[in-house]
Design a protein around this motif. Structure first.
Motif, short mmCIF file in Angstrom:
data_model
loop_
_atom_site.label_atom_id
_atom_site.label_comp_id
_atom_site.label_asym_id
_atom_site.label_seq_id
_atom_site.Cartn_x
_atom_site.Cartn_y
_atom_site.Cartn_z
N ILE A 7 -1.91 -2.53 -27.69
CA ILE A 7 -1.94 -2.42 -26.23
C ILE A 7 -3.01 -1.43 -25.79
O ILE A 7 -3.53 -1.52 -24.68
N LEU A 8 -3.37 -0.50 -26.66
CA LEU A 8 -4.33 0.55 -26.30
C LEU A 8 -5.78 0.06 -26.21
O LEU A 8 -6.61 0.74 -25.62
N ILE A 9 -6.08 -1.10 -26.76
CA ILE A 9 -7.47 -1.57 -26.80
C ILE A 9 -8.11 -1.67 -25.41
O ILE A 9 -9.22 -1.19 -25.20
N PRO A 10 -7.46 -2.29 -24.42
CA PRO A 10 -8.11 -2.42 -23.11
C PRO A 10 -8.23 -1.10 -22.32
O PRO A 10 -9.08 -1.00 -21.44
N ILE A 11 -7.41 -0.12 -22.63
CA ILE A 11 -7.36 1.09 -21.79
C ILE A 11 -8.70 1.83 -21.73
O ILE A 11 -9.21 2.07 -20.63
N PRO A 12 -9.33 2.20 -22.86
CA PRO A 12 -10.62 2.92 -22.73
C PRO A 12 -11.71 2.05 -22.10
O PRO A 12 -12.58 2.58 -21.40
N LEU A 13 -11.65 0.74 -22.33
CA LEU A 13 -12.64 -0.13 -21.72
C LEU A 13 -12.48 -0.17 -20.20
O LEU A 13 -13.47 -0.17 -19.46
N LEU A 14 -11.24 -0.19 -19.73
CA LEU A 14 -10.99 -0.19 -18.29
C LEU A 14 -11.41 1.14 -17.65
O LEU A 14 -11.91 1.16 -16.53
N ALA A 85 -4.91 -1.36 -13.89
CA ALA A 85 -4.69 -2.14 -15.11
C ALA A 85 -4.57 -1.22 -16.32
O ALA A 85 -3.73 -1.44 -17.20
N ALA A 86 -5.39 -0.18 -16.38
CA ALA A 86 -5.29 0.79 -17.48
C ALA A 86 -3.92 1.46 -17.45
O ALA A 86 -3.29 1.64 -18.50
N ALA A 87 -3.44 1.80 -16.26
CA ALA A 87 -2.11 2.42 -16.14
C ALA A 87 -1.01 1.45 -16.57
O ALA A 87 -0.03 1.85 -17.21
N LEU A 88 -1.16 0.18 -16.25
CA LEU A 88 -0.18 -0.83 -16.65
C LEU A 88 -0.11 -0.95 -18.17
O LEU A 88 0.98 -0.95 -18.75
N PHE A 89 -1.25 -1.02 -18.83
CA PHE A 89 -1.27 -1.09 -20.28
C PHE A 89 -0.72 0.20 -20.90
O PHE A 89 0.02 0.15 -21.88
N TYR A 90 -1.05 1.34 -20.31
CA TYR A 90 -0.54 2.61 -20.84
C TYR A 90 0.98 2.68 -20.68
O TYR A 90 1.68 3.13 -21.59
N TYR A 91 1.49 2.25 -19.55
CA TYR A 91 2.94 2.24 -19.33
C TYR A 91 3.63 1.38 -20.39
O TYR A 91 4.64 1.78 -20.96
#
Length: 119
Positions: A7-14, A85-91
């Motif tokens: 799940i962490l993959i998109p967070i830094p990209l976002l 979206a980054a917050a959603l993936f982090y949650y």
């Protein structure tokens, strides 16, 4: 239970997307976020057997970030959606470490015909 670190993959990209980047970066970002959001939406739907809040949020994120028909939004709008979206993936990542809180958590069911662990 272990967390689902995929799940962490998109967070830094976002988070990087809020800074000026080459246009090709945003195309790759859309594809990665789209695939991750579709996967998460499907997993949340399967777990709850219904469209719950997280399944709908991920479905909306998949529509917004789809690479086939890109949404033509202003830079300020994309800033909000990227951070959201980054917050959603982090949650979802924080919830995946809790027992039964995420569809990405794999549990071992104990059947009644199994012998006790200490026997």
């Amino acid at each position: 239970m272990p967390r689902n670190n995929m799940i962490l993959i998109p967070i830094p990209l976002l988070v990087l997307a809020v800074f000026p980047m080459p246009y090709s970066f945003y195309g790759v970002l859309r594809a990665i976020v789209f695939m991750a959001a579709c996967t998460m939406s499907e997993q949340h739907y399967r777990k709850m057997k219904d469209w719950n809040g997280l399944a709908l949020a991920y479905a909306c994120a998949a529509l917004l970030f789809n690479p086939i028909v890109p949404a033509g939004l202003s830079r300020a709008s994309w800033f909000i959606f990227d951070i959201g979206a980054a917050a959603l993936f982090y949650y979802s990542w924080t919830q995946s470490g809790k027992t039964g809180a995420s569809p990405t958590t794999i549990e071992n069911p104990v059947r009644s015909d199994d012998p006790p662990a200490d026997a």
